[in-house]
Design a protein around this motif. Structure first.
Motif, PDB file in Angstrom:
ATOM      1  N   GLN A  61       0.870  -1.201   0.047  1.00  0.00           N
ATOM      2  CA  GLN A  61       0.055  -0.051   0.027  1.00  0.00           C
ATOM      3  C   GLN A  61       0.907   1.216  -0.056  1.00  0.00           C
ATOM      4  O   GLN A  61       0.537   2.274  -0.804  1.00  0.00           O
ATOM      5  CB  GLN A  61      -0.857  -0.046   1.070  1.00  0.00           C
ATOM      6  CG  GLN A  61      -1.757   1.218   1.387  1.00  0.00           C
ATOM      7  CD  GLN A  61      -2.786   1.145   2.306  1.00  0.00           C
ATOM      8  OE1 GLN A  61      -3.448   0.194   2.648  1.00  0.00           O
ATOM      9  NE2 GLN A  61      -2.849   2.162   3.211  1.00  0.00           N
ATOM     10  N   GLN A  62       1.890   1.224   0.726  1.00  0.00           N
ATOM     11  CA  GLN A  62       2.884   2.347   0.792  1.00  0.00           C
ATOM     12  C   GLN A  62       3.488   2.469  -0.709  1.00  0.00           C
ATOM     13  O   GLN A  62       3.655   3.628  -1.018  1.00  0.00           O
ATOM     14  CB  GLN A  62       4.071   2.059   1.732  1.00  0.00           C
ATOM     15  CG  GLN A  62       4.975   3.008   2.034  1.00  0.00           C
ATOM     16  CD  GLN A  62       5.999   2.808   3.209  1.00  0.00           C
ATOM     17  OE1 GLN A  62       6.153   1.569   3.593  1.00  0.00           O
ATOM     18  NE2 GLN A  62       6.910   3.620   3.585  1.00  0.00           N
ATOM     19  N   VAL A  63       3.577   1.534  -1.362  1.00  0.00           N
ATOM     20  CA  VAL A  63       4.393   1.569  -2.777  1.00  0.00           C
ATOM     21  C   VAL A  63       3.269   2.429  -3.555  1.00  0.00           C
ATOM     22  O   VAL A  63       3.826   3.302  -4.296  1.00  0.00           O
ATOM     23  CB  VAL A  63       4.579   0.153  -3.361  1.00  0.00           C
ATOM     24  CG1 VAL A  63       4.984   0.343  -4.985  1.00  0.00           C
ATOM     25  CG2 VAL A  63       5.926  -0.341  -2.522  1.00  0.00           C
ATOM     26  N   VAL A  64       1.974   2.044  -3.549  1.00  0.00           N
ATOM     27  CA  VAL A  64       0.979   2.463  -4.603  1.00  0.00           C
ATOM     28  C   VAL A  64       0.731   3.917  -4.270  1.00  0.00           C
ATOM     29  O   VAL A  64       0.519   4.818  -5.040  1.00  0.00           O
ATOM     30  CB  VAL A  64      -0.433   1.459  -4.422  1.00  0.00           C
ATOM     31  CG1 VAL A  64      -1.419   2.299  -5.076  1.00  0.00           C
ATOM     32  CG2 VAL A  64      -0.021   0.277  -4.950  1.00  0.00           C
ATOM     33  N   LEU A  65       0.541   4.134  -2.886  1.00  0.00           N
ATOM     34  CA  LEU A  65       0.348   5.621  -2.149  1.00  0.00           C
ATOM     35  C   LEU A  65       1.394   6.727  -2.775  1.00  0.00           C
ATOM     36  O   LEU A  65       1.324   7.702  -3.014  1.00  0.00           O
ATOM     37  CB  LEU A  65       0.026   5.610  -0.886  1.00  0.00           C
ATOM     38  CG  LEU A  65      -1.310   4.854  -0.333  1.00  0.00           C
ATOM     39  CD1 LEU A  65      -1.023   4.940   1.155  1.00  0.00           C
ATOM     40  CD2 LEU A  65      -2.333   5.730  -0.820  1.00  0.00           C
ATOM     41  N   ASN A  66       2.748   6.059  -2.444  1.00  0.00           N
ATOM     42  CA  ASN A  66       3.997   6.921  -2.728  1.00  0.00           C
ATOM     43  C   ASN A  66       3.798   7.255  -4.508  1.00  0.00           C
ATOM     44  O   ASN A  66       3.821   8.391  -4.804  1.00  0.00           O
ATOM     45  CB  ASN A  66       5.234   6.443  -2.463  1.00  0.00           C
ATOM     46  CG  ASN A  66       5.578   6.691  -1.059  1.00  0.00           C
ATOM     47  OD1 ASN A  66       4.775   7.251  -0.221  1.00  0.00           O
ATOM     48  ND2 ASN A  66       6.484   5.914  -0.550  1.00  0.00           N
TER      49      ASN A  66
END
Length: 459
Positions: free
Chosen positions: A353-358
């Motif tokens: 989720q951190q990957v997609v949000l960034n």
């Protein structure tokens, strides 16, 4: 005539000589009388038989073993260590034969060990990660290894047997060799080579070759490729410089506005609120930078513990879409999501989720109002592909290979205005690689960018 024939001839000559003496005795017999004649004849016969027996004994136990020993010795001199004596002598001849066989066995074992050691040394030298060149006291090249040939090109025949300064053009190498011969001590130099169109930094170390009586017999040149060390050193310098630079601006702002407030601006409500808002904004920026630095440090030290499980994309993606729709409304940007149904990913849901949000926050930050941002999640043969697209400012071609570096920014001024720390993409790359995936970017300046993340279905 070989030695076996000579031995047989020797034996025949001895029989002939004995027979001659026997015939002479027979000639003497007629001149004797009666009983004396019979006695002489009988004595000659007995003597002849005894001499033949002695001669045969001498031949089998001394002459033949000695001849066999000579044959073995000649073969050993020629380097044939497989030869052995197979006669069965007695006494000292037997001892000689046994010692020769033992000598031959020892030499054979030494030759085998020497061959094995030579093969081992050749294997070690050719598989060294550093280039190697051996130069004798006259300056002629005697040995180069495989890594050296990879660095400098050509074949070993282009170097071995030639003077080092005829086959190596770099003056820095000449200086290292000359100083090694002059001072008889280790010398260090540095050169730059282009290997497969890439620039490499090479450290050249010269060491003298000195024998047991302290005579200089040559020098060994070792070529260490220190390109990665140089790159790490430069990254360290850039990191320190970037962190200092990133912290300097907000700290200076905080200090400046604080001093202004203390100097009297605190009494003016409008200025006080404005300055406090700036101080809060700058302190938040410092906090975000420190958090990203700690996060990146944990990722690079491989201390990150992934909570792995099967992620059903249909259940996992809605929260992300809700956040992004709010961001899109705030910036008046059209946001589209194309998520294939029924997909599953094996990994850490929070980290992914951190990957997609960034990636999506970056897309919104670098896309102007009225632009478009889209998220696509697709099923491929062995991977799940996540694509984040925008029609923003794009990335220059020369910057594509560097955008995943820490603190690298295409547009520094705009990055600060968006509140970015310059570490987001570096964090994304580490998380993706921790999931055994890949990330790449396709972009055109002023037309937009597409970030493509591929995650294996199983790993």
């Amino acid at each position: 005539m070989d030695k076996e024939q000579k031995t047989n001839s020797f034996y025949r000559y001895m029989v002939m000589i004995t027979s001659v003496f026997f015939l002479i005795g027979l000639v003497v017999v007629p001149f004797t009388t009666g009983d004396d004649q019979l006695f002489v004849l009988f004595s000659l016969l007995i003597g002849y038989i005894v001499v033949l027996i002695l001669m045969y004994h001498m031949y089998e136990n001394y002459v033949k073993p000695i001849r066999a020993a000579i044959n073995v010795t000649d073969e050993l001199v020629k380097g044939n260590y497989n030869v052995r004596t197979y006669v069965k002598p007695s006494g000292e001849a037997q001892q000689l034969s046994n010692q020769l066989n033992m000598l031959a066995r020892n030499l054979q074992e030494m030759a085998i060990q020497e061959k094995m050691q030579g093969s081992q040394w050749k294997t070690v030298i050719n598989n060294m990660e550093s280039g190697l060149m051996l130069i004798d006291e006259r300056g002629y090249v005697h040995l180069v290894n495989r890594k050296f040939l990879h660095m400098f090109g050509k074949q070993s025949t282009n170097y071995i047997g030639y003077l080092y300064y005829d086959v190596l053009d770099d003056k820095s190498i000449h200086k290292v060799v000359q100083e090694t011969f002059l001072y008889e001590d280790k010398m260090i130099g540095a050169i730059t080579l282009t290997i497969k169109e890439d620039k490499h930094h090479i450290e050249v170390v010269g060491a003298p070759v000195i024998n047991d009586v302290r005579e200089l017999k040559g020098t060994v040149l070792v070529f260490h490729d220190i390109t990665d060390l140089k790159r790490v050193e430069q990254m360290r310098k850039d990191f320190v410089a970037n962190v200092s630079h990133e912290l300097k601006t907000p700290i200076t702002s905080i200090r400046g506005f604080t001093e202004t407030l203390l100097d009297g601006a605190m009494d003016e409500e409008k200025l006080r609120k404005q300055f406090l808002d700036i101080i809060l904004k700058e302190s938040t920026r410092i906090q975000a930078l420190v958090q990203d630095l700690l996060e990146l440090s944990r990722l690079e030290k491989e201390e990150m513990q992934l909570s792995q499980k099967i992620i059903k994309v249909d259940d996992w993606i809605p929260n992300i879409l809700t956040l992004m729709e709010q961001q899109a409304n705030k910036k008046s940007i059209a946001f589209h999501a194309d998520i294939e149904k029924g997909l599953s990913i094996y990994g850490d849901p929070d980290r992914l989720q951190q990957v997609v949000l960034n990636l999506l926050y970056n897309a919104f930050n670098y896309t102007a109002e009225g632009g478009e941002v889209s998220l696509h999640i697709q099923n491929q043969q062995n991977n799940i592909a996540l694509l984040v697209q925008d029609n923003g400012i794009g990335i220059p071609a020369e910057a594509k290979q560097r955008i995943f570096e820490r603190f690298y920014r295409v547009d520094r001024a705009r990055s600060r205005n968006t509140g970015g720390t310059g570490l987001g993409l570096a964090i994304v790359k580490h998380i993706v690689e921790a999931h055994h995936g890949t990330i790449e970017v396709e972009s055109q300046l002023n037309k937009g960018s597409t970030f493509i993340v591929k995650l294996p279905k199983k790993w």
